[in-house]
Design a protein around this motif. Sequence first.
Motif, PDB file in Angstrom:
ATOM      1  N   LEU A  31      -1.247  -1.870   6.655  1.00 37.46           N
ATOM      2  CA  LEU A  31      -2.598  -2.156   7.136  1.00 37.46           C
ATOM      3  C   LEU A  31      -3.074  -1.093   8.119  1.00 37.46           C
ATOM      4  N   MET A  32      -2.175  -0.567   8.929  1.00 30.83           N
ATOM      5  CA  MET A  32      -2.543   0.502   9.867  1.00 30.83           C
ATOM      6  C   MET A  32      -2.956   1.750   9.071  1.00 30.83           C
ATOM      7  N   SER A  33      -2.233   2.055   8.002  1.00 29.95           N
ATOM      8  CA  SER A  33      -2.581   3.214   7.172  1.00 29.95           C
ATOM      9  C   SER A  33      -3.977   3.046   6.559  1.00 29.95           C
ATOM     10  N   LEU A  34      -4.268   1.847   6.084  1.00 27.86           N
ATOM     11  CA  LEU A  34      -5.592   1.588   5.504  1.00 27.86           C
ATOM     12  C   LEU A  34      -6.680   1.698   6.562  1.00 27.86           C
ATOM     13  N   ALA A  35      -6.405   1.189   7.759  1.00 31.38           N
ATOM     14  CA  ALA A  35      -7.404   1.225   8.831  1.00 31.38           C
ATOM     15  C   ALA A  35      -7.679   2.662   9.249  1.00 31.38           C
ATOM     16  N   LEU A  36      -6.652   3.517   9.335  1.00 31.62           N
ATOM     17  CA  LEU A  36      -6.848   4.901   9.737  1.00 31.62           C
ATOM     18  C   LEU A  36      -7.568   5.718   8.649  1.00 31.62           C
ATOM     19  N   SER A  37      -7.360   5.370   7.395  1.00 28.97           N
ATOM     20  CA  SER A  37      -8.015   6.125   6.326  1.00 28.97           C
ATOM     21  C   SER A  37      -9.521   5.890   6.346  1.00 28.97           C
ATOM     22  N   ALA A  38      -9.999   4.796   6.949  1.00 27.69           N
ATOM     23  CA  ALA A  38     -11.437   4.518   7.017  1.00 27.69           C
ATOM     24  C   ALA A  38     -12.118   5.423   8.035  1.00 27.69           C
ATOM     25  N   CYS A  39     -11.369   6.091   8.890  1.00 24.97           N
ATOM     26  CA  CYS A  39     -11.945   6.958   9.916  1.00 24.97           C
ATOM     27  C   CYS A  39     -12.393   8.306   9.343  1.00 24.97           C
ATOM     28  N   PHE A  40     -11.949   8.687   8.157  1.00 26.67           N
ATOM     29  CA  PHE A  40     -12.314   9.982   7.574  1.00 26.67           C
ATOM     30  C   PHE A  40     -13.597   9.831   6.745  1.00 26.67           C
ATOM     31  N   THR A  51     -21.127   6.435   1.802  1.00 29.88           N
ATOM     32  CA  THR A  51     -20.090   6.408   2.846  1.00 29.88           C
ATOM     33  C   THR A  51     -18.989   5.449   2.411  1.00 29.88           C
ATOM     34  N   GLY A  52     -17.774   5.811   2.698  1.00 35.33           N
ATOM     35  CA  GLY A  52     -16.651   4.950   2.309  1.00 35.33           C
ATOM     36  C   GLY A  52     -16.674   3.594   3.037  1.00 35.33           C
ATOM     37  N   ASN A  53     -16.095   2.595   2.460  1.00 33.03           N
ATOM     38  CA  ASN A  53     -16.038   1.246   3.057  1.00 33.03           C
ATOM     39  C   ASN A  53     -15.046   1.205   4.222  1.00 33.03           C
ATOM     40  N   THR A  54     -15.283   0.275   5.112  1.00 26.95           N
ATOM     41  CA  THR A  54     -14.377   0.080   6.258  1.00 26.95           C
ATOM     42  C   THR A  54     -13.079  -0.552   5.763  1.00 26.95           C
ATOM     43  N   GLY A  55     -11.980  -0.097   6.314  1.00 22.02           N
ATOM     44  CA  GLY A  55     -10.675  -0.636   5.900  1.00 22.02           C
ATOM     45  C   GLY A  55     -10.536  -2.124   6.244  1.00 22.02           C
ATOM     46  N   ALA A  56      -9.644  -2.774   5.567  1.00 26.92           N
ATOM     47  CA  ALA A  56      -9.411  -4.207   5.788  1.00 26.92           C
ATOM     48  C   ALA A  56      -8.776  -4.456   7.167  1.00 26.92           C
ATOM     49  N   THR A  57      -9.116  -5.564   7.775  1.00 21.27           N
ATOM     50  CA  THR A  57      -8.553  -5.933   9.075  1.00 21.27           C
ATOM     51  C   THR A  57      -7.130  -6.434   8.877  1.00 21.27           C
TER      52      THR A  57
END
Length: 131
Positions: A11-20, A54-60
């Motif tokens: 989940l942390m990996s998915l959340a960080l990928s939303a920052c790019f 724009t890409g979607n926000t990562g899952a919480t």
Amino acid sequence: MKYSKLVVATLMSLALSACFTLPAGPAGPQGATGDTGARGNTGYTGASGGRGATGNTGATGYTGATGDTGATGYTGATGDTGATGYTGATGDTGAKGNTGYTGATGSTGARGNTGARGTTPEGTVVIIPPR
């Protein structure tokens, strides 16, 4: 516990990928050339393509599982009963009492009178000694 750490890392990996942010999309295709007019005007160039989405926000991430309640402690052992005390020793017999006093000596009795003189009978005389 092993799986919860793996889920958190994913989940942390998915959340960080939303920052790019991704670069703008490619330009749209060129518009068709206009018809040749009587005077031979050149057709208009097609409009530029729109900007890419724009890409979607990562899952919480999920909340971690609640820990288990600790085990209840055991009841302590019951203490042993104390030893029974011994019976005390029997006391000694008391000392022997003193002997009582000897009574006083009695008074001498009065002196008796001599009896009358009798006559001696004829025959054998028996004498009885005193006790």
